[in-house]
Design a protein around this motif. Structure first.
Motif: not given
Ligand code: NHF
Length: 390
Positions: A9-10, A13, A151-152, A199, A232, A286, A290-291, A363-367
Motif C-alpha cells: 500500500g505504501l 500512497v 505507515h506501519n 495514515v 489515506n 499481503r 498482521q493481516k 491496520e495503520p490505514c488499509g487501502l
Molecule cells: O494503508 C499505506 C499502507 C497502509 O495500513 C497500511 C499499512 C502500510 O499497513 O499507508 O501502509
C-alpha cells in the motif's frame, strides 16, 4: 511508488499523493531508489548528475536520474548499495545500508541540482535516516521542516544499527526513547522530525498505547502535540469500475446489478456453482500475520454449514501461505488460494465479490477496503486503525 514499483500500500500512497497534492498547486518532487528491476526497465535513461554520499570512512558516489511520470518529476537515486540488493525489500542489514545511502543521496541531489524544498517528507523507516542526516551532518537545512509519515510502526528497520553508524549517524538522544530504539532508523528519524504523521486518526491514537505502540508509546505520547493521523485516500479515477478494463463488465457505481456478470465470471473461472445468492467473499492482501488471514480461515471453517465461496489472493509469509494452501485444498469446491501479486485479478475480485474480508490485527490505514467500497464489494473488517475510520 506506483506506477514505477509496487510492493504494498505504501506504493499507492507514494505514487498517488504527489498527484493529489499537485492539484492543490504543490510542487512535489519524488525521490526513489533506482532499484535494479527499475534500472532494467529504464535501460535507456541517461544520468543527470552524480553526487557524493559522505561517510566517516570515505565517500560513495550516487547517480541521479530523473523522469516525468504523469507530469510529476521523479528522481531515481542509484549506486552500489542499491545495486547490491536484488529486491526492493531483502536482508535487514543490506536494506538499511541501501536506504540510508538513498536518503542521503536524495538530499545531496537536491543540493547539487539547485532545488531547495520547503518541506522534506520522509516515508517509513527506509527514508527516516535522511531526516537525521539533514539535521546533524552540517547539511545546512536546519530550518527546513521535516515530516515523517509512519505507515506501519512495527517496521522500524531492525538490524539497521550498523548501517546508521557507517554513515556517521549518531544514536537518538531523546530521553523518552528506550535504549534499544535509539540506534534504529525509524525512531532515530522520528526524534529529528518536526511533525510525525500516520495514515489514519485512529492509528495515531492507538500507537500512543502499549497495545499498539511497540514500546515507543511513551515517546509518541510525548510528541502528541506534533503527531497527527491523516487518512489515506485512493484516486477515484484510477479506481473506477466504470472505466476499468479488468472486470468482465464495467459498471456505473449506481447500477450494482451489472456486478452479477462479474461475480458469475469468477465462479466460472474457479469451476464453482454459478449461484447468484451464494456470497462470494474475497481477500486481497499481503500474507502477513498482521493481516489476519488465519482469523478469516478459522471463521470460514466455523461456518461450514453456511453457503460461501472464498478467494484469497496474495503472497507473503511462507507459514501463512502454507496454511492458506491447506485450507484451499480441503475446500476445493468453494475456496481458492492464488499465491500471487496480481493487480489484474484483484480488480476482477473487487468488481465481482460480494464482500471483502479485511480482518487485520492492526491496520495503520488499509487501502483494500476503500477499493472495495468504490467497487461495491462490502468490506467486512475488524474495528481497528484506518479500518475503523473508513
Ligand atoms: O494503508 C499505506 C499502507 C497502509 O495500513 C497500511 C499499512 C502500510 O499497513 O499507508 O501502509
Amino acid at each position: 511508488a506506483t506506477p514505477l514499483v509496487k510492493v504494498g500500500g505504501l506504493a499507492d500512497v507514494a505514487g498517488e499523493l504527489p498527484r493529489a497534492l499537485a492539484r492543490y498547486g504543490v510542487d512535489v518532487q519524488l525521490a526513489l531508489p533506482f532499484y535494479p528491476g527499475l534500472k532494467a526497465e529504464l535501460a535507456g535513461l541517461r544520468p543527470l548528475a552524480t553526487v557524493e554520499v559522505p561517510r566517516p570512512d570515505g565517500v560513495q558516489t550516487a547517480t541521479v536520474h530523473a523522469l516525468e511520470v504523469d507530469g510529476r518529476r521523479v528522481w531515481l537515486i542509484g549506486g552500489e548499495p542499491i545495486d547490491a540488493a536484488p529486491a526492493v525489500y531483502g536482508a535487514p542489514e543490506q536494506d538499511a545500508a541501501k536506504f540510508t545511502f538513498f536518503g542521503i543521496g536524495a538530499l545531496q541531489a537536491c543540493r547539487s541540482l539547485g532545488w531547495e524544498p520547503e518541506v522534506v517528507h520522509a516515508h517509513d523507516w527506509h527514508a527516516a535516516p535522511s531526516l537525521a542526516w539533514m539535521r546533524t551532518a552540517s547539511f545546512g537545512w536546519d530550518r527546513t521542516p521535516a515530516l515523517l509519515t509512519v505507515h506501519n510502526l512495527p517496521y522500524m528497520g531492525a538490524g539497521g544499527e550498523a548501517a546508521l553508524a557507517e554513515y556517521g549517524l549518531r544514536p537518538a538522544d531523546d530521553p523518552h526513547l528506550p535504549d534499544w530504539a535509539r540506534r534504529l532508523p525509524l525512531p532515530l528519524g522520528m526524534s529529528h522530525a518536526d511533525w510525525i504523521t500516520t495514515v489514519s486518526p485512529s492509528y495515531a491514537g492507538e500507537i500512543q498505547t502499549p497495545a499498539f505502540g511497540c514500546g515507543l508509546e511513551a515517546f509518541l505520547a510525548s510528541r502528541a502535540g506534533r503527531l497527527r493521523g491523516i487518512l489515506n485516500g485512493i484516486d477515484p479515477r484510477v479506481w473506477n469500475p466504470g472505466a476499468d478494463a479488468a472486470p468482465e463488465r464495467r459498471y456505473a457505481t449506481d447500477s450494482l446489478e451489472d456486478r452479477l456478470t462479474n461475480k458469475t465470471a469468477l465462479q466460472r473461472i474457479f469451476g464453482w456453482p454459478e449461484h447468484g445468492r451464494t456470497p462470494l467473499l474475497a481477500m486481497i492482501t499481503r500474507l502477513d500475520v498482521q493481516k489476519g488471514v488465519d482469523l478469516a480461515l478459522d471463521a470460514l471453517e466455523a461456518l461450514q454449514d453456511v453457503r460461501w465461496q472464498f478467494i484469497l489472493l496474495g503472497r507473503g509469509d511462507p507459514a501463512v501461505e502454507a496454511q492458506a494452501e491447506a485450507f484451499a485444498a480441503a475446500h476445493r469446491d468453494r475456496a481458492a488460494f492464488i499465491p500471487q501479486f496480481d493487480p489484474f485479478l484483484s480488480r476482477r475480485l473487487y468488481a465481482g465479490a460480494d464482500m471483502l474480508l479485511v480482518p487485520s490485527r492492526y491496520e495503520p490505514c488499509g487501502l483494500a477496503q476503500m477499493m472495495g467500497l468504490r467497487y461495491g464489494a462490502v468490506p467486512v473488517v475488524r474495528a481497528t486503525g484506518g479500518l475503523r475510520d473508513t
